[in-house]
Design a protein around this motif. Structure first.
Motif, PDB file in Angstrom:
ATOM      1  N   ASP A 781       0.845  -1.194   0.000  1.00  0.00           N
ATOM      2  CA  ASP A 781       0.000   0.000   0.000  1.00  0.00           C
ATOM      3  C   ASP A 781       0.882   1.246   0.000  1.00  0.00           C
ATOM      4  OD1 ASP A 781      -2.278   1.633   0.183  1.00  0.00           O
ATOM      5  OD2 ASP A 781      -2.108   1.706   2.361  1.00  0.00           O
ATOM      6  N   ARG A 813      -1.315  -0.838  -4.199  1.00  0.00           N
ATOM      7  CA  ARG A 813      -2.102   0.398  -4.214  1.00  0.00           C
ATOM      8  C   ARG A 813      -1.096   1.544  -4.185  1.00  0.00           C
ATOM      9  NH1 ARG A 813      -7.250  -1.571  -2.135  1.00  0.00           N
ATOM     10  NH2 ARG A 813      -8.075   0.542  -2.130  1.00  0.00           N
ATOM     11  N   ILE A 844      -4.867   0.833  -8.323  1.00  0.00           N
ATOM     12  CA  ILE A 844      -4.764  -0.470  -7.671  1.00  0.00           C
ATOM     13  C   ILE A 844      -4.434  -1.505  -8.722  1.00  0.00           C
ATOM     14  CG2 ILE A 844      -7.251  -0.902  -7.860  1.00  0.00           C
ATOM     15  CD1 ILE A 844      -7.038  -2.465  -5.226  1.00  0.00           C
TER      16      ILE A 844
END
Length: 861
Positions: A781, A813, A844
């Motif tokens: 992320d 992400r 994403i």
């Protein structure tokens, strides 16, 4: 003829006269109409505007639009889900390109026609005091091109007022403009209705005084607005709070929209508001309806949170100019690694050139991390005959032999029930050196000896030193206890690789000359069963490292021959160990014997206060210096000293955490509202928003929308864990998550341990300490964007390819440009990209590793 001429002339004169009179009459009527229109418009300011006239209501209907939230985007038109920057870039499926979308503006005749059709009833006017936030208007004198330009400018301005850059992600800092109730939302919709019908403070008309503002002044005003600092824009008051003089100096302008334009604006406004809400509690909305992730650390929080990079004076300098790391990923030539370790290559542990230069090896320096200056970009080969791993829990008892084709450990430790070769399988009878007849019996014995251990409630997070094939940690899963197992690389051939192939948490590490990569006071219990660590030597420096890691009031379990063999060297070791633990103020709770396995274990308890330290007659081991931070752990040398225990009410470690599972959702007591969280909000709000966000994303996106089969997912790594919210959201599944906190990120790892989860410090500009093909899923992320400032992305993607099993998955992400770069690299590595999507410069990606490998080896070693 004369008479005819006379008649003709007379008629002409009469017609001219009549035409003149008719013209005058029409001019008067026209002027009267203009005066009446102006009069009605000015009069409108004295009466409230609550609805649109019946004639125009069909054209300007304002229905409530389903709000796009988290993983349910609602029924939005195409243009309502385009990026705020107007680029129109989308990635709905692998290989899809970007489409530029330009704002469509009605032609001038169409706008004029709409003006004629709008009727403004007398009772639908807005009072002068009703001044609310409106859709931007355009001065009719500026023309259509200026209309489009101002609309684009206002769109950007709204976006800036909703989000500001904080760290490497987007943070919401202005919540005053969000709709907090249905009543306020309805009020805002009515305000927008009034704007479309021309309602404003002056009745929708432009006065002569207002026309004095020139176009140049408007452009200058726009430049000043766009040049403002984003944080200052967010500190501005809402429109309602403007003074009367500010209202008068505003440049009102008349704008008329078609029904499609108006509804699109309403949808976009509501969607923008919902994006703000989601970001406040969990990120920006994605095209696929999922959230883009909690924003990265705010600038304000960076001032309050320490990082391992800042703490570690021995960390390598890796600051590089981004221009020096430009990559041509599309044309990268992939080759197999030409190394002696072959399919088991661990770059930071198999660096033969660095190991050869070591001055000595008696402190296990050769088993510590020695990373290449530049991360390798070669690919590790896959063993011949490799098969998809056996799923958990069957994998605890057996694995495919060809996945870890090593027999040495079975030959050496087969009689101790570590591992055996059985046909095409490697089997694990559940024993070990100290529990030949089964680990579960041994685990139950420990709790019977000390009931306060209370596996799975009081004791949740355990460290197993010198774990072998990690059967102790593997069977503690039955007790709802999470165990981090570690052992040296190749001390016994591939023992950690066996553990990970079985689906048991483990890393390659050694107690040598450096601290282990964990913060202080975090493990509930630390275990050593014949781990062969010389605890008693060199002032107890290695046992003092255990003391650093152990939570005050936590237990150390030592199961070794000196505990139950009181002769020869074992007797000497026991006496020295006893003296050392007394000097460390550890309490020997009990020595329990296991009659079944014929062994015994000594169970010690670390003190909770500092009274014993100050009362010692001899200050040995010494107390650490005040400037020695016990939480600094990345490339920090070991110290033969002890740190004081935290005793203050709000000091971390002064209290035992809540019992599991309550502790996973309980904010740590030592972080209060006075502490700013890593996303810029008071910590309890940050913590809750992070937890709620990941529960929502995991349940509504990750479990169904990413093309992943979770039934075979066991070993998971969160590469940029933050508070550990992703792992917390997966806590009820039959898997485990290793939370990695980057050394350049805020040090949140103590929070992760407090929640009953576990993790490790790491710098992703270096290779990770694990064998190849050991993880089923990696989650990144907003990691790559952060790393791109310090090192190349290609070696990081290659490292991911190294540690993910064939058939394993990756979820990324990040910002859209980084997603595109990672996608390009993965495709060149023959990964199957299941999904890429992007919105608002956030993206994403979901991908799965194949079994592809190049045919040639790299030159050299």
């Amino acid at each position: 003829m004369a008479t005819g001429k006379h008649r003709t002339t007379k008629r002409s004169s009469g017609g001219s006269y009549a035409s003149t009179v008719t013209t005058i009459v029409f001019v008067c009527i026209f002027l009267l109409g203009v005066w009446m229109l102006n009069s009605n418009s000015y009069a409108s300011s004295n009466k409230p505007t609550n609805r649109i006239s019946q004639n125009s209501s069909a054209r300007y209907s304002f229905r409530k639009v389903p709000i796009a939230f988290e993983d349910n985007p609602g029924d939005l038109p195409e243009d309502a889900i385009q990026p705020d920057d107007g680029s129109g870039t989308r990635f709905d499926h692998p290989g899809s390109g970007s489409n530029e979308t330009k704002p469509q503006v009605d032609k001038q005749p169409h706008v004029e026609k709409e003006v004629e059709e709008i009727q403004i009833p007398e009772e639908s006017r807005m009072t002068e005091n009703q001044n609310t936030e409106r859709i931007p208007k355009v001065d009719n004198t500026t023309g259509i091109e200026d209309h489009a330009r101002k609309g684009e400018h206002q769109e950007k301005k709204i976006h800036k007022q909703t989000h500001v850059t904080g760290g490497d992600k987007t943070n919401v800092v202005n919540n005053e403009e969000q709709y907090t109730s249905d009543e306020e939302q309805e009020k805002s919709e009515n305000d927008m209705k009034m704007d479309v019908t021309g309602g404003n403070d002056k009745g929708g008309m432009v006065s002569d005084d207002e026309h004095d503002t020139t176009e140049d002044e408007q452009e200058q005003s726009q430049k000043e607005e766009t040049s403002k600092d984003p944080t200052q824009q967010n500190e501005e008051k809402p429109v309602e709070s403007e003074t009367h003089s500010q209202k008068e100096t505003k440049q009102p302008a008349e704008e008329v929209k078609t029904e499609s334009e108006t509804n699109t604006t309403v949808i976009a406004t509501i969607a923008s508001t919902e994006d703000s809400k989601v970001a406040a509690g969990g990120g920006t909305m994605m095209v696929d309806g999922s959230s883009s992730g909690i924003p990265m650390e705010s600038n304000e929080s960076k001032k309050e949170w320490k990082t391992q990079a800042g703490e570690s004076v021995n960390e390598k300098e890796r600051q590089q100019d981004r221009s020096d790391v430009a990559e041509t990923t599309a044309y990268h030539k992939w080759e197999l690694c030409n190394v002696t370790s072959g399919a088991d290559y661990v770059p930071c542990l198999d660096n033969e050139n660095a190991i050869k230069k070591l001055a000595g090896r008696h402190h296990f320096e050769h088993r510590e991390r020695h990373c290449p200056e530049v991360g390798p970009t070669c690919l590790v080969p896959i063993p011949e005959g490799y098969k998809s791993p056996i799923p958990w829990p069957q994998s605890r008892d057996r694995i495919w032999f060809h996945n870890v084709p090593h027999k040495s450990l079975a030959n050496i430790k087969g009689h101790q029930n570590w591992v055996k070769v059985t046909g095409e399988f490697l089997t694990f009878p559940g024993g070990g050196t100290q529990f030949i007849h089964g680990a579960l019996h041994y685990i139950d014995m420990l709790q019977q000896a000390v009931p306060d251990i209370e596996w799975g409630k009081h004791t949740r997070v355990v460290l197993d030193v010198g774990c072998g094939v990690a059967s102790f940690g593997g069977y503690l899963f039955d007790k709802n206890t999470l165990t981090m197992s570690f052992a040296p690389n190749d001390e016994h051939e591939s023992q950690i690789q066996f553990a990970l192939e079985r689906g048991i948490p483990a890393i390659t590490a050694v107690m040598g000359t450096r601290r282990l990569p964990f913060p202080s006071n975090v493990y509930d219990l630390i275990h050593c069963a014949r781990c062969r660590v010389p605890w008693h030597k060199e002032g107890g420096i290695l046992l003092l490292e255990v003391n650093r890691l152990l939570r005050p009031g936590g237990y150390f379990v030592w199961s070794a021959t000196p505990v139950y063999r009181k002769y020869g060297e074992d007797s000497i070791i026991w006496n020295e160990m006893s003296a050392l633990t007394v000097a460390m103020c550890w309490e020997l709770v009990t020595v329990t014997k296991d009659e079944v396995n014929g062994v015994a274990a000594a169970i010690y308890r670390k003190p909770e206060s500092n009274e014993c330290y100050s009362g010692r007659k001899k200050q040995e081991p010494p107390m650490c210096k005040p400037d020695d931070d016990p939480n600094a752990a990345w490339y920090i040398p070991l110290q033969a000293c002890m740190h004081n225990n935290p005793i203050g009410d709000i000091e971390r470690g002064s209290r035992w955490p809540e019992e599991w599972p309550a502790r996973v959702q309980t904010p740590p007591y030592w972080l209060t509202k006075s502490q700013i969280g890593i996303y810029g909000n008071p910590f309890p709000d940050d913590f809750k928003a992070d937890y709620d966000h990941w529960k929502q994303v995991v349940s509504k996106s990750y479990m169904s929308d990413l093309g992943l089969n979770w039934t075979n997912v066991r070993n998971v790594m969160d590469m940029n864990a933050g508070y550990g919210g992703f792992a917390a959201a997966l806590k009820d599944l039959k898997l485990w998550v290793l939370n990695v906190v980057s050394t350049s990120s805020p040090d949140t790892l103590p929070i992760i341990f407090e929640r009953g989860l576990f993790g490790i410090y790491h710098d992703w500009c270096e290779s990770f300490s694990t064998y190849p093909r050991t993880y089923d899923l990696l989650h990144a992320d907003h990691l790559f964007f952060m790393l791109a400032k310090r090192c190349k992305i290609t070696p990081v993607v290659v490292e991911i390819d190294r540690i993910v099993r064939p058939g394993g998955k990756l979820i990324v992400r990040d910002d859209s440009s980084t997603i595109m770069e990672v996608e390009q690299l993965l495709k060149s590595l023959h990964w199957e990209v299941h999904l890429t999507s992007s919105k608002n410069q956030e993206g994403i990606l979901s991908a799965q590793k194949s079994t592809w490998r190049p045919d040639i080896y790299a030159t050299g070693s």
